[in-house]
Design a protein around this motif. Structure first.
Motif, PDB file in Angstrom:
ATOM      1  N   UNK A  79     -16.054  10.346  -3.811  1.00 22.22           N
ATOM      2  CA  UNK A  79     -14.595  10.236  -3.835  1.00 22.22           C
ATOM      3  C   UNK A  79     -14.185   8.915  -3.197  1.00 22.22           C
ATOM      4  N   UNK A  80     -13.168   8.304  -3.767  1.00 22.38           N
ATOM      5  CA  UNK A  80     -12.596   7.068  -3.231  1.00 22.38           C
ATOM      6  C   UNK A  80     -11.104   7.312  -3.026  1.00 22.38           C
ATOM      7  N   UNK A  81     -10.612   7.040  -1.824  1.00 23.35           N
ATOM      8  CA  UNK A  81      -9.188   7.153  -1.501  1.00 23.35           C
ATOM      9  C   UNK A  81      -8.711   5.803  -1.003  1.00 23.35           C
ATOM     10  N   UNK A  82      -7.604   5.337  -1.550  1.00 21.06           N
ATOM     11  CA  UNK A  82      -7.045   4.062  -1.079  1.00 21.06           C
ATOM     12  C   UNK A  82      -5.548   4.024  -1.312  1.00 21.06           C
ATOM     13  N   UNK A  84      -2.570   1.906  -2.743  1.00 20.45           N
ATOM     14  CA  UNK A  84      -2.366   0.828  -3.693  1.00 20.45           C
ATOM     15  C   UNK A  84      -1.318  -0.169  -3.224  1.00 20.45           C
ATOM     16  N   UNK A  85      -1.166  -1.222  -4.000  1.00 14.06           N
ATOM     17  CA  UNK A  85      -0.177  -2.254  -3.692  1.00 14.06           C
ATOM     18  C   UNK A  85       1.242  -1.688  -3.676  1.00 14.06           C
ATOM     19  N   UNK A  86       1.435  -0.572  -4.403  1.00 13.36           N
ATOM     20  CA  UNK A  86       2.761   0.047  -4.462  1.00 13.36           C
ATOM     21  C   UNK A  86       3.014   1.035  -3.319  1.00 13.36           C
ATOM     22  N   UNK A  87       2.041   1.197  -2.393  1.00 18.29           N
ATOM     23  CA  UNK A  87       2.199   2.086  -1.258  1.00 18.29           C
ATOM     24  C   UNK A  87       1.791   3.520  -1.526  1.00 18.29           C
ATOM     25  N   UNK A  88       1.365   3.850  -2.732  1.00 18.43           N
ATOM     26  CA  UNK A  88       0.955   5.207  -3.084  1.00 18.43           C
ATOM     27  C   UNK A  88      -0.521   5.428  -2.758  1.00 18.43           C
ATOM     28  N   UNK A  89      -0.875   6.674  -2.456  1.00 18.23           N
ATOM     29  CA  UNK A  89      -2.257   7.046  -2.203  1.00 18.23           C
ATOM     30  C   UNK A  89      -2.923   7.381  -3.539  1.00 18.23           C
ATOM     31  N   UNK A  90      -4.039   6.742  -3.816  1.00 20.13           N
ATOM     32  CA  UNK A  90      -4.794   6.988  -5.030  1.00 20.13           C
ATOM     33  C   UNK A  90      -6.123   7.639  -4.654  1.00 20.13           C
ATOM     34  N   UNK A  91      -6.465   8.715  -5.357  1.00 20.47           N
ATOM     35  CA  UNK A  91      -7.710   9.431  -5.116  1.00 20.47           C
ATOM     36  C   UNK A  91      -8.472   9.501  -6.438  1.00 20.47           C
ATOM     37  N   UNK A  92      -9.709   9.042  -6.413  1.00 20.09           N
ATOM     38  CA  UNK A  92     -10.571   9.094  -7.593  1.00 20.09           C
ATOM     39  C   UNK A  92     -11.828   9.855  -7.213  1.00 20.09           C
ATOM     40  N   UNK A  93     -12.116  10.926  -7.937  1.00 20.64           N
ATOM     41  CA  UNK A  93     -13.349  11.693  -7.741  1.00 20.64           C
ATOM     42  C   UNK A  93     -14.258  11.398  -8.926  1.00 20.64           C
ATOM     43  N   UNK A  94     -15.557  11.254  -8.644  1.00 13.54           N
ATOM     44  CA  UNK A  94     -16.483  10.934  -9.726  1.00 13.54           C
ATOM     45  C   UNK A  94     -17.780  11.712  -9.583  1.00 13.54           C
ATOM     46  N   UNK A  95     -18.426  11.937 -10.722  1.00 14.66           N
ATOM     47  CA  UNK A  95     -19.713  12.602 -10.791  1.00 14.66           C
ATOM     48  C   UNK A  95     -20.542  11.934 -11.872  1.00 14.66           C
ATOM     49  N   UNK A  96     -21.802  11.674 -11.579  1.00 14.44           N
ATOM     50  CA  UNK A  96     -22.744  11.170 -12.578  1.00 14.44           C
ATOM     51  C   UNK A  96     -23.922  12.133 -12.568  1.00 14.44           C
TER      52      UNK A  96
END
Length: 115
Positions: A79-82, A84-96
């Motif tokens: 999981x990656x949480x950051x 963004x430039x717009x001030x919103x929290x972005x969460x990306x979950x990934x599986x390989x």
């Protein structure tokens, strides 16, 4: 006329440029605040780090036996949480895994349903 078109194009480009928070930009240049990495002799791993701008990355890789030939495959998930430039929290979950690579996140485009 050429001057007018050039000036208009420059104004349009400047208006479309993203607004970058200088404080956030400065924090992104700092090194990681926390860093943890664990690995074993078989290639399995666990990784996690946190940066000054609030980015959190966690990833894990584990070996799973396949059904066909008894070999092992490394399955990766994380999981990656950051912010963004717009001030919103972005969460990306990934599986390989054996079924391919899958990513989930509210900000990612969704493929249309098959017909």
């Amino acid at each position: 006329m050429k001057l007018f078109v050039t000036l208009f194009a420059l104004v349009a480009v400047a208006a479309c440029a993203p607004v970058v928070d200088p404080e956030l930009q400065a924090k992104r240049l700092l090194p990681a605040l926390e860093f943890e990495e664990i690995r074993d002799d078989f290639g399995q791993f666990s990784l996690r780090y946190v940066t000054a701008d609030g980015t959190v990355v966690s990833e894990r890789g584990r070996l799973v036996p396949t059904e066909e030939d008894g070999e092992y495959v490394l399955i990766t998930e994380g999981e990656i949480r950051y912010i963004g430039e717009d001030g919103k929290l972005y969460v990306t979950k990934f599986t390989a895994d054996l079924d391919g690579t899958h990513m989930e996140g509210d900000h990612l485009p969704v493929a249309p349903a098959p017909q």
